[in-house]
Design a protein around this motif. Sequence first.
Motif, PDB file in Angstrom:
ATOM      1  N   MET A 322       0.863  -1.182   0.000  1.00 58.89           N
ATOM      2  CA  MET A 322       0.000   0.000   0.000  1.00 58.89           C
ATOM      3  C   MET A 322       0.899   1.232   0.000  1.00 58.89           C
ATOM      4  N   VAL A 323       0.746   2.051  -1.014  1.00 56.17           N
ATOM      5  CA  VAL A 323       1.572   3.257  -1.101  1.00 56.17           C
ATOM      6  C   VAL A 323       0.644   4.462  -1.114  1.00 56.17           C
ATOM      7  N   ARG A 324       0.801   5.284  -0.098  1.00 55.95           N
ATOM      8  CA  ARG A 324      -0.019   6.495  -0.011  1.00 55.95           C
ATOM      9  C   ARG A 324       0.742   7.631  -0.660  1.00 55.95           C
ATOM     10  N   ASN A 325       0.149   8.206  -1.700  1.00 51.47           N
ATOM     11  CA  ASN A 325       0.821   9.291  -2.426  1.00 51.47           C
ATOM     12  C   ASN A 325       0.261  10.650  -1.997  1.00 51.47           C
ATOM     13  N   LYS A 326       0.940  11.689  -2.458  1.00 56.91           N
ATOM     14  CA  LYS A 326       0.512  13.084  -2.257  1.00 56.91           C
ATOM     15  C   LYS A 326       0.501  13.489  -0.782  1.00 56.91           C
ATOM     16  N   VAL A 327       1.477  12.978  -0.048  1.00 61.33           N
ATOM     17  CA  VAL A 327       1.531  13.369   1.374  1.00 61.33           C
ATOM     18  C   VAL A 327       1.842  14.858   1.514  1.00 61.33           C
ATOM     19  N   ASP A 328       2.358  15.462   0.426  1.00 63.71           N
ATOM     20  CA  ASP A 328       2.652  16.907   0.492  1.00 63.71           C
ATOM     21  C   ASP A 328       1.375  17.724   0.647  1.00 63.71           C
ATOM     22  N   LEU A 329       0.226  17.123   0.298  1.00 64.72           N
ATOM     23  CA  LEU A 329      -1.040  17.844   0.439  1.00 64.72           C
ATOM     24  C   LEU A 329      -1.612  17.703   1.847  1.00 64.72           C
ATOM     25  N   ASP A 330      -1.009  16.837   2.593  1.00 63.54           N
ATOM     26  CA  ASP A 330      -1.477  16.552   3.936  1.00 63.54           C
ATOM     27  C   ASP A 330      -1.076  17.710   4.837  1.00 63.54           C
ATOM     28  N   PRO A 331      -2.022  18.475   5.402  1.00 62.73           N
ATOM     29  CA  PRO A 331      -1.660  19.718   6.092  1.00 62.73           C
ATOM     30  C   PRO A 331      -0.677  19.505   7.244  1.00 62.73           C
ATOM     31  N   SER A 339      12.109  15.469   8.045  1.00 66.57           N
ATOM     32  CA  SER A 339      12.188  14.702   9.286  1.00 66.57           C
ATOM     33  C   SER A 339      11.823  13.235   9.102  1.00 66.57           C
ATOM     34  N   GLY A 340      12.000  12.754   7.870  1.00 71.48           N
ATOM     35  CA  GLY A 340      11.839  11.323   7.656  1.00 71.48           C
ATOM     36  C   GLY A 340      10.407  10.849   7.679  1.00 71.48           C
ATOM     37  N   ILE A 341       9.481  11.705   7.311  1.00 69.68           N
ATOM     38  CA  ILE A 341       8.098  11.260   7.319  1.00 69.68           C
ATOM     39  C   ILE A 341       7.757  10.439   6.083  1.00 69.68           C
ATOM     40  N   GLY A 342       8.706  10.333   5.194  1.00 76.92           N
ATOM     41  CA  GLY A 342       8.414   9.739   3.896  1.00 76.92           C
ATOM     42  C   GLY A 342       7.888   8.326   3.954  1.00 76.92           C
ATOM     43  N   VAL A 343       8.124   7.656   5.034  1.00 75.13           N
ATOM     44  CA  VAL A 343       7.806   6.247   4.999  1.00 75.13           C
ATOM     45  C   VAL A 343       7.264   5.766   6.335  1.00 75.13           C
ATOM     46  N   ALA A 344       6.374   4.827   6.249  1.00 72.80           N
ATOM     47  CA  ALA A 344       5.922   4.159   7.459  1.00 72.80           C
ATOM     48  C   ALA A 344       6.727   2.876   7.576  1.00 72.80           C
ATOM     49  N   GLY A 345       7.121   2.502   8.733  1.00 69.93           N
ATOM     50  CA  GLY A 345       7.803   1.230   8.926  1.00 69.93           C
ATOM     51  C   GLY A 345       9.254   1.259   8.501  1.00 69.93           C
ATOM     52  N   GLU A 346       9.910   2.349   8.611  1.00 71.47           N
ATOM     53  CA  GLU A 346      11.358   2.478   8.412  1.00 71.47           C
ATOM     54  C   GLU A 346      11.862   1.884   7.108  1.00 71.47           C
ATOM     55  N   GLU A 363       4.569   6.073   2.568  1.00 68.00           N
ATOM     56  CA  GLU A 363       3.921   7.352   2.334  1.00 68.00           C
ATOM     57  C   GLU A 363       4.878   8.180   1.509  1.00 68.00           C
ATOM     58  N   ILE A 364       4.419   8.621   0.368  1.00 65.78           N
ATOM     59  CA  ILE A 364       5.321   9.318  -0.544  1.00 65.78           C
ATOM     60  C   ILE A 364       4.654  10.552  -1.141  1.00 65.78           C
ATOM     61  N   SER A 365       5.492  11.386  -1.722  1.00 64.49           N
ATOM     62  CA  SER A 365       4.989  12.401  -2.633  1.00 64.49           C
ATOM     63  C   SER A 365       5.717  12.162  -3.954  1.00 64.49           C
TER      64      SER A 365
END
Length: 460
Positions: A322-331, A339-346, A363-365
């Motif tokens: 499961m890849v969640r895209n467009k995290v840049d839109l996430d307020p 700060s390494g938010i790019g990914v869940a589960g290291e 989680e990606i953009s």
Amino acid sequence: MHPREQTIFALSSGRPPSAIAVVRVSGPQAGATLTALAGKLPAARLATRTLLRDSTAQAIDDAVVLWFPGPASATGEDVAEFHVHGGRAVLASLFAALSVFEDVRAAEPGEFTRRAFENGKLDLTEAEALDDLIHADTDRQRRQALRQLKGLLGDRVRDWRTRIIEASALIEAGIDFSDEGDVSAELMAPALVKMAALLGEIEQVLAAQGRAERLRDGLVVAITGPPNVGKSTLMNQLARREVAIVSPHAGTTRDVIEVQLDLDGYPVTVIDTAGIRETDDPVEQEGVRRARARAAEADLVLWLADAPGAEHPHEATTPVWMVRNKVDLDPKKSDATDSGIGVAGEGRPMAEGQRPSNRSDFEISASRGDGLSELISALVMFAQEFFGSGEGGLIARDRQRKLLEQTAASLRRSISVAETSEELAAEDLRAAAQALGRLLGRVDVEDILDVIFREFCIGK
Ligand SMILES: Nc1nc2c(ncn2[C@@H]2O[C@H](COP(=O)(O)OP(=O)(O)OP(=O)(O)O)[C@@H](O)[C@H]2O)c(=O)[nH]1
Ligand SMILES: [K+]
Ligand SMILES: [Mg+2]
């Protein structure tokens, strides 16, 4: 004259125009063509500069020629090599000059290797390896092909085959003495020991981790998901070029788009597909159908979504990330890119069951690049596990695996019937030897008989 006795020629280097082109001639007439075109036969295996002339004494090219008298040549036949300037007209006039000779013709694809094989220069696994080496795109493919070319599998198979033939000879001899139960039993016991050891070794090779034979085709990763979630954007990022059209219109991608990637030496095909949704547009419907079909065949599915916790519709047989895209839109996350938010589960996909239902593996953009390096590292790790270490894998093709499986099955059968019927045991052993013979490209039951008669002529 049989086609195999004819002399063949072909351009052995790349597509013209090129600085230099190598034309090889193999067969009984190779020496005659070289003598005629170069004026005389050069010393064996020594690069010799010469002006090539056709039969009307017209100059063809200023060239370097080489003469490899058989059997010490690549094909085992007489071989001549012409290193000419790689222009189309040069090659055309050289080919014309060669075609003048009787029984000299252009080679069929693979014909040089075929001749090398027939002349015992290569076994079939090595011939296959040669083909793989020529087609290797990535470093790991190249290394695997080289291992095969060194005959690693071929050597093992030859050894197994010899030992099967030895066991076979013992049992066949036992059959001859079946009136004298003691002799027969004495011969069967060592045969069974040999067979059990062999079976163990073959099973070990078959069980070696990973699917090294898939290195030839590569790993297939399909990007799927609802329309407009950024599948094509991710595809372009992975390919590092604009292979797919990106637009804000849902339903942009209709066809299945493929790119070949070299991920740390692993060949990976990434597939971008039409967004999966119900639609009345027949063209888009076809796109969705193709998307589903390709995803079903993939080795890994990246299910892209632009909202957290989206469910995917794929069958459980193919692993799905499961890849969640467009995290840049996430307020709450848009200001935390460093700060390494790019990914869940290291950076590693979570195991099934470990995954919280409302969280994604990644989680990606795709447009901004956040989380992509983690996703790529995870893909490399997946490839590592998928192919196995590769270095140990002896099997490079499905053909080879199938024949080894057949060999093991025949051996197993032979062992299990040995107590009750020596004839059946001998028959299964012959089948095992034949499967190995086929692996090497040689099926000659003759040599089973040779061994029997040579070593076991006990007073007969
Ligand atoms: N903000 C933001 N927009 C993105 C991101 N990735 C893609 N987009 C935008 O989302 C829109 C759709 O992107 P595409 O890559 O065409 O999406 P797709 O899933 O291939 O769409 P279809 O082929 O139509 O199913 C485009 O306007 C992209 O610029 C992202 O990470 N962040
Ligand atoms: K789109
Ligand atoms: Mg698209």
